[in-house]
Design an enzyme around this catalytic site. Structure first.
Site, short mmCIF file in Angstrom:
data_model
loop_
_atom_site.label_atom_id
_atom_site.label_comp_id
_atom_site.label_asym_id
_atom_site.label_seq_id
_atom_site.Cartn_x
_atom_site.Cartn_y
_atom_site.Cartn_z
N HIS A 90 0.81 -1.22 0.00
CA HIS A 90 0.00 0.00 0.00
C HIS A 90 0.85 1.27 0.00
CE1 HIS A 90 -3.73 1.89 -0.17
NE2 HIS A 90 -4.29 1.52 0.98
N ASP A 123 -2.37 1.93 -4.71
CA ASP A 123 -3.64 2.28 -4.07
C ASP A 123 -4.73 1.29 -4.44
OD1 ASP A 123 -2.58 4.57 -2.84
OD2 ASP A 123 -2.92 5.79 -4.63
#
Length: 415
Positions: free
Chosen positions: A388, A392
């Site tokens: 992450h 995204d």
């Protein structure tokens, strides 16, 4: 001048190897590139060729001994053998493997090893321990394999060629050793210890996020069923689902290269090629052979390479450069019957795709006029794990929608 023969390095993480078999003895004549001895490491078993032609004058390390890479194990040169520090037939106690903790309970019987002492013609059957291990793990009858080595000796290439022609199936698993009994304290293998270390490092390094998609594989299932016999006749190996999945992954990675990138400090490394890692389950752990430049390969080339790498991974025949450098990994958790898995990243990659089990399910279908109906479809779960810091949720969603589209609307020839 005498030539030192050293323990080779069989991969960047390999620091030592075990000599499992000497195929020559002191005083024997050897030719350049003739197999001299066999080794076993954490990841790869290999036959090591002689670097030069000459006389094997000295064997410095006996069978069963484990030494560090670049250790001199033998000397070639001269016209007569020098006194050897050890003979291949005898292994000193110091070179024997460390004993494991024993249980007071009876140990289970070991499975019989499928090897023959002679061929049907009555000639002695010649093969190495490496070949016999391949035979044992894959239930091969060595009497049915034609040996191409010296004096009809069955080489590892003979055994692998026979396996490839016979076909092991996409769900073939290595033979399992008997489990330890309750109360045993068993040290981790080197491979298991390395895997444990790297998994902890990966979780500490990357904030893992997972997204799960259910994909209708009916079109692919029907196509494979219809074409698998002709495909095997044309190409000589089985058509599995993996080349379909690999093709879809490559197409999606080409459209969304951020999932084929790596985070290096505060910069993003976009890789020029897609080096596709394929996780393969072994008896003692997991290994990830790599299909290099997967974006440049045809469907058949991907399928052939997948079958070859999986087979050689299970028989520990991978070359050092075939287990490093992947940029994106596929892992097939569904082969064991699971719905889906939540995989850990194979660092320094930023994404990994876990394949779930393929099952028939009732599904609601809506036609062009909006009318709903229920049909039996072949459905499969896929779980994308990603870093992450770099990727995204929108990136992962776009990637998975493209991956899903390729599989559900498959329109590519199987060539």
């Amino acid at each position: 001048m005498p030539t030192d023969v050293v323990m080779p390095q069989m991969g960047e993480s390999i620091v030592e190897g075990t000599i499992t078999k000497w195929l020559k003895k002191a005083g024997d004549r050897v030719e350049k590139d003739e197999v001299l001895f066999e080794i076993s490491t954490d990841k790869v078993d290999a036959e090591i060729p002689s670097p030069v032609a000459g006389i094997l004058t000295e064997i410095k390390v006996p069978e069963g001994a484990t030494v560090e890479i670049n250790t001199v194990v033998a000397v070639i040169g001269g016209s007569a053998p020098a006194p050897s520090a050890a003979t291949p037939a005898a292994t000193p106690a110091s070179a024997a493997p460390a004993p494991q903790a024993k249980s007071s309970q009876p140990q289970p019987a070991q499975p019989a090893q499928p090897q023959q002492s002679s061929s049907p013609s009555g000639r002695p059957l010649r093969s190495s321990p490496l070949v016999r291990r391949i035979a044992k793990e894959n239930n091969l009858d060595l009497t049915k394999i034609a040996g191409t080595g010296s004096a009809g000796r069955i080489t590892k290439d003979d055994a692998l060629r026979h396996l490839s022609q016979r076909g092991t199936g996409s769900a073939a698993l290595p033979a399992q050793a008997p489990p330890p009994l309750t109360g045993d304290l068993v040290p981790m293998t080197k491979m298991r210890a390395i895997i444990a270390q790297r998994m902890v490092e990966s979780v500490r390094t990357s904030p893992h996020v997972h997204t799960i998609y259910k994909i209708d594989m009916t079109r692919v299932v029907r196509l494979r069923e219809r074409e698998k016999a002709a495909f095997h006749a044309r190409n000589g190996f089985n058509l599995t689902y993996m080349p379909f999945i690999a093709t879809a992954a490559v197409e999606a990675l080409r459209r969304f290269p951020i999932l084929n990138a790596s985070l290096i400090d505060t910069s993003i490394q976009y890789h020029q090629n897609i080096h596709l890692g394929i996780a393969v389950a072994l008896e003692t752990g997991l290994i990830v052979p790599v299909i290099r430049q997967a974006e440049q390969r045809s469907f058949v080339d991907l399928a052939r390479t997948l079958a070859d790498l999986a087979l050689r991974a299970r028989t520990k025949k991978l070359l050092p450069d075939e287990i490093t450098g992947s940029t994106f990994t596929l892992t097939n958790a569904g082969v064991f019957g699971g719905e889906f898995g939540t995989p850990i990243l194979n660092q320094p990659e930023s994404a990994i795709l876990a394949i779930g089990g393929l099952r028939k399910e009732p599904v609601v279908l809506t036609d062009a006029e909006g009318t709903d109906s229920i049909a039996i479809r072949s459905m499969q779960m896929y779980c994308l794990g990603f870093d992450h810091r770099l990727i995204d949720g929108a990136d992962s969603g776009r990637f998975m929608l493209e991956f899903k589209k390729v599989l559900e609307t498959w329109d590519r020839p199987l060539t």
